[in-house]
Design an enzyme around this catalytic site. Structure first.
Site, PDB file in Angstrom:
ATOM      1  N   GLY A  54       0.855  -1.181   0.000  1.00  6.39           N
ATOM      2  CA  GLY A  54       0.000   0.000   0.000  1.00  6.39           C
ATOM      3  C   GLY A  54       0.887   1.225   0.000  1.00  6.39           C
ATOM      4  O   GLY A  54       1.933   1.240  -0.644  1.00  6.39           O
ATOM      5  N   HIS A 107       8.791  -3.275  -7.105  1.00  3.43           N
ATOM      6  CA  HIS A 107       8.155  -2.919  -8.384  1.00  3.43           C
ATOM      7  C   HIS A 107       9.162  -2.238  -9.318  1.00  3.43           C
ATOM      8  O   HIS A 107       8.780  -1.375 -10.121  1.00  3.43           O
ATOM      9  CB  HIS A 107       6.969  -1.977  -8.174  1.00  3.43           C
ATOM     10  CG  HIS A 107       5.925  -2.441  -7.219  1.00  3.43           C
ATOM     11  ND1 HIS A 107       4.899  -3.292  -7.577  1.00  3.43           N
ATOM     12  CD2 HIS A 107       5.751  -2.176  -5.906  1.00  3.43           C
ATOM     13  CE1 HIS A 107       4.128  -3.517  -6.518  1.00  3.43           C
ATOM     14  NE2 HIS A 107       4.636  -2.863  -5.498  1.00  3.43           N
ATOM     15  N   SER A 123       5.747  -5.475  -1.141  1.00  2.84           N
ATOM     16  CA  SER A 123       5.729  -4.087  -1.581  1.00  2.84           C
ATOM     17  C   SER A 123       6.108  -3.144  -0.430  1.00  2.84           C
ATOM     18  O   SER A 123       7.240  -3.157   0.030  1.00  2.84           O
ATOM     19  CB  SER A 123       4.361  -3.751  -2.166  1.00  2.84           C
ATOM     20  OG  SER A 123       4.367  -2.500  -2.810  1.00  2.84           O
ATOM     21  N   ALA A 124       5.165  -2.348   0.084  1.00  2.00           N
ATOM     22  CA  ALA A 124       5.463  -1.441   1.188  1.00  2.00           C
ATOM     23  C   ALA A 124       5.950  -2.202   2.414  1.00  2.00           C
ATOM     24  O   ALA A 124       6.791  -1.714   3.177  1.00  2.00           O
ATOM     25  CB  ALA A 124       4.233  -0.612   1.543  1.00  2.00           C
ATOM     26  N   GLU A 129       8.815  -6.908 -10.380  1.00  2.88           N
ATOM     27  CA  GLU A 129       7.614  -7.666 -10.020  1.00  2.88           C
ATOM     28  C   GLU A 129       7.810  -9.128 -10.404  1.00  2.88           C
ATOM     29  O   GLU A 129       8.281  -9.438 -11.497  1.00  2.88           O
ATOM     30  CB  GLU A 129       6.391  -7.071 -10.707  1.00  2.88           C
ATOM     31  CG  GLU A 129       6.061  -5.676 -10.197  1.00  2.88           C
ATOM     32  CD  GLU A 129       4.692  -5.192 -10.626  1.00  2.88           C
ATOM     33  OE1 GLU A 129       4.051  -5.855 -11.477  1.00  2.88           O
ATOM     34  OE2 GLU A 129       4.233  -4.159 -10.102  1.00  2.88           O
TER      35      GLU A 129
END
Length: 291
Positions: free
Chosen positions: A136, A206, A169-170, A242
């Site tokens: 997020g 990413h 991700s985050a 990714e």
């Protein structure tokens, strides 16, 4: 020689690191008096239990939530873990996000508890069998981790107690030195950009390669990382495309997934690494003596 031997024996004990640090200093001092070289490093003890699965992205094009890494998740948590503490702080709707994670993990054989559902988030971390921090907005995530006093607690559980940590991700960003190499907008302001610090380098999830046919005139991802390295004392940055992820087990780091990773070191050309490559050298900066 005798110093290294006894340190290896001590490392097999389940004694917390904080009880060993003074002994290590005394042992090293005794070795010096005897004229014996001693490489006594606190990080050797503190990080031997560390287990991390750091995923670039939660959803890969053409597949569902965590589908592309579900095999690695099951291998990582194994059969010993029954419940995973999920941290949904990176998104606004924490209940919906937790339900998404809960549904997916149930298909993998794990129950999920949302940390925001606990009356005391710190106590929830202290009792967790495993921790998963989802993706997020990285600024929102780190601010909420600090607001709820979880940064230090998570670091202790992972590095001292060996609780497995998964990030996507985050959630991968906050496991590193800082969030300076996130791709996100600073929609809120955390008290510091310093993150949990489970590894001594930064990650750019990413990661996107430069498209030579693009008409976009903004900076490329590589240019932004280069700008970061123009500042003094910045750590190396691993660009995780990714589909890629890092498995960290103690002092061993392995690149997993289906895509390559690109490593950026200040003052040096970027280097590509293939899935399956041993990247344990990324932890070399931890080898600082406690003396």
């Amino acid at each position: 020689m005798f110093c290294t031997f006894y340190l290896h024996i001590l490392a097999s004990w389940a004694t917390p690191v904080r009880h060993l640090s003074e002994f290590i200093k005394l042992l090293a001092a005794a070795a010096r008096l005897k004229g014996i070289a001693c490489s006594c490093k606190l990080s050797t003890f503190k990080n031997m239990k560390r287990r991390l699965l750091l995923v670039s992205n939660s959803t890969l094009h053409g597949s569902g939530y965590l589908d592309h890494c579900q095999t690695q998740i099951q291998d990582f948590f194994g059969k010993g873990v029954k419940r995973v503490l999920f941290v949904p702080y990176a998104l606004h709707d924490r209940d919906a996000y937790t339900n998404t994670a809960r549904s997916k993990f149930k298909t993998l054989g794990y129950e999920v508890d949302g940390v925001h559902e606990a009356a005391d988030p710190v106590e929830a971390v202290r009792k967790a069998e495993a921790i998963f921090i989802g993706g997020g907005n990285t600024f929102r995530l780190l601010k909420n981790l600090y607001d709820n006093k979880l940064v230090t607690e998570i670091r202790k559980r992972v590095l001292d107690d060996g609780v497995p940590y998964m990030g996507s991700s985050a959630g991968t960003n906050v496991s590193t030195v800082s969030i300076n190499t996130t791709n996100d907008m600073p929609i809120v302001y955390p008290p510091t950009f310093a993150a949990i610090g489970l590894v001594p380098f930064n990650i750019n999830p990413h990661f996107l390669d430069t498209d030579p046919n693009s008409r976009h005139m903004g900076e490329t991802r590589e240019q932004r990382i280069t700008q970061y390295h123009e500042e003094p004392n910045t750590p190396i940055v691993l660009g995780l495309r990714e589909g890629s992820m890092l498995l960290v087990e103690g002092k061993k780091v392995t690149l997993l997934g289906t895509t390559k990773a690109r490593l950026f070191t200040p003052g040096k050309p970027a280097v590509e690494y293939d899935p399956g490559n041993d990247l344990s050298f990324l932890l070399d900066t931890e080898r600082a003596s406690v003396l």
